[in-house]
Design an enzyme around this catalytic site. Sequence first.
Site, PDB file in Angstrom:
ATOM      1  N   ASP A  37      21.840  53.553  74.820  1.00 26.95           N
ATOM      2  CA  ASP A  37      22.463  54.303  74.200  1.00 26.95           C
ATOM      3  C   ASP A  37      22.840  54.237  72.412  1.00 26.95           C
ATOM      4  O   ASP A  37      23.549  53.346  71.923  1.00 26.95           O
ATOM      5  CB  ASP A  37      24.299  54.488  74.660  1.00 26.95           C
ATOM      6  N   ASP A  66      22.820  59.718  67.872  1.00 29.34           N
ATOM      7  CA  ASP A  66      23.938  59.581  69.399  1.00 29.34           C
ATOM      8  C   ASP A  66      22.725  60.053  69.612  1.00 29.34           C
ATOM      9  O   ASP A  66      22.044  61.501  70.728  1.00 29.34           O
ATOM     10  CB  ASP A  66      24.987  60.781  68.738  1.00 29.34           C
TER      11      ASP A  66
END
Length: 413
Positions: A283, A101
Amino acid sequence: MFPAVSLVLLCALAVVANPITVNNSPISIPIVKRLNLTGESTIAALDRARVRSMRSGTFARPTGAKAAASVFNFPVINEVFGYIATVGVGTPPTDYSLIIDTGSSNTWVGASQAFQETNSSVDTGQTVSVFYGSGFFLGEQFTDTVTIGSLVIPNQGIGVAIISEGFSGADGILGIGPVDLTEETLFPNDTTTVPTVTDNAFSQGLISAHEVGISFEPTSTTDPFTNGELTFGGIDSRKFTGPITFVPITTTSPASEFVGINQSITYGTAGASILNSTAGVIDTGTTLLLIATDAMDRYVDAVGASSEPDEATGLFTIPAENFANLESLFFNIGGTSFEFTPNAQIWPRVFNTLLGGNNDTIYLVTGDIGSDTGSGLDFINGMVWLQRFYFVYDTGSSQAGFATTYFTDTTTN
Ligand SMILES: *[C@@H]1O[C@H](CO)[C@@H](O)[C@H](O)[C@H]1NC(C)=O
Ligand SMILES: *[C@@H]1O[C@H](CO)[C@@H](O)[C@H](O)[C@H]1NC(C)=O
Ligand SMILES: *[C@@H]1O[C@H](CO)[C@@H](O)[C@H](O)[C@H]1NC(C)=O
Ligand SMILES: *[C@@H]1O[C@H](CO)[C@@H](O)[C@H](O)[C@H]1NC(C)=O
Ligand SMILES: *[C@@H]1O[C@H](CO)[C@@H](O)[C@H](O)[C@H]1NC(C)=O
Ligand SMILES: *[C@@H]1O[C@H](CO)[C@@H](O)[C@H](O)[C@H]1NC(C)=O
């Protein structure tokens, strides 16, 4: 009105010169793509929940006792569509499957498999919590030795979950975003930040460049599949084709708190404007390509998609005859145009059932971010976009780099 020459100059200034690139870093680890959507929510709803958290800055709040009191009425969502790395913690290391992440920066374990304490595990006495919108965890903050491929990082801060929701099929998160996202995640030391694995590996001299290279690839298999690679301290030149375009992290908030950049989007050879240059986020923890509501309206009109998302999947759909005429989207980043092909704009049909849809429908990978342009977070280039372009997060120089890959133009349907 600026004369054209000024615009060229501005563009040139926006590109940071001489980024450090270390080719073929020995520290490359394979990553597995996994899709496991269980429970009531759709991918689109999960992505939007994450965006709401990003906007409100609630990733890091509330902490400690407040968090403990509020978690019990937190909406329960089960989702794993992520790229997973095997990360060892402890001495000897126990392996955990962690979601990669770049949109958060705490690394933690214990969601599925219980944490195995060893003689290198040190309980700091702090509690730690992170709320991702699409899930959360609350636990105890340790330091421990973290092993990522051949990289062995002592004294790495890691969270050990006591409670978590939203991570079935994974053991936690490898948070490799900007370190400031860890502010207010500890309690009571809420002003203390927790350096990420990239930060520690660099400050301990284990890697020579303060950066991480990320390669995802599209697939049309729904089984867990090893087709990505994470490289610490360099880039892997086998994983991309063109030059890397580097741009500085945007100054526009709240995108600036993440791996945020400025970009514009046009559609088709005629260059119809979908999104004028604006700030958003790259992202690895978001599934879709999300764009501002007004931009989504323009895209839907331009391509002839459904005006509303499909109820079962939360995804926009496109009739077969309009898909046949679909043109490319062009992402302008730092003066380079990245072509996102028609095939890249739809879900591989083999995923339709897993997404909650039916086999005869064509689902788009682009969704509505939930607010109009000008919010300071007008797009998220998530996994579906990153499967087509190599991504470098140059943490040390606060810039992001992008390049085409062997999969940029690939057909996955
Ligand atoms: C921890 O245990 C391992 C073997 O299980 C040993 O090799 C290592 O030296 C120990 N480390 C410390 C700090 O005692
Ligand atoms: C998918 O999620 C279910 C329910 O949480 C879990 O039992 C299963 O192990 C997961 N499968 C994979 C491949 O992660
Ligand atoms: C918390 O703060 C105290 C006092 O400043 C410090 O001694 C301690 O090391 C800090 N703990 C962590 C985990 O940062
Ligand atoms: C990004 O766009 C904003 C708003 O147009 C502008 O102020 C900023 O200079 C641009 N570049 C960066 C690196 O933030
Ligand atoms: C982009 O900006 C130009 C110039 O200000 C404007 O004419 C155009 O309508 C804008 N397009 C979009 C999609 O906002
Ligand atoms: C839909 O497609 C999936 C994957 O290709 C297949 O397993 C399934 O049997 C299909 N379902 C129907 C109703 O055709």
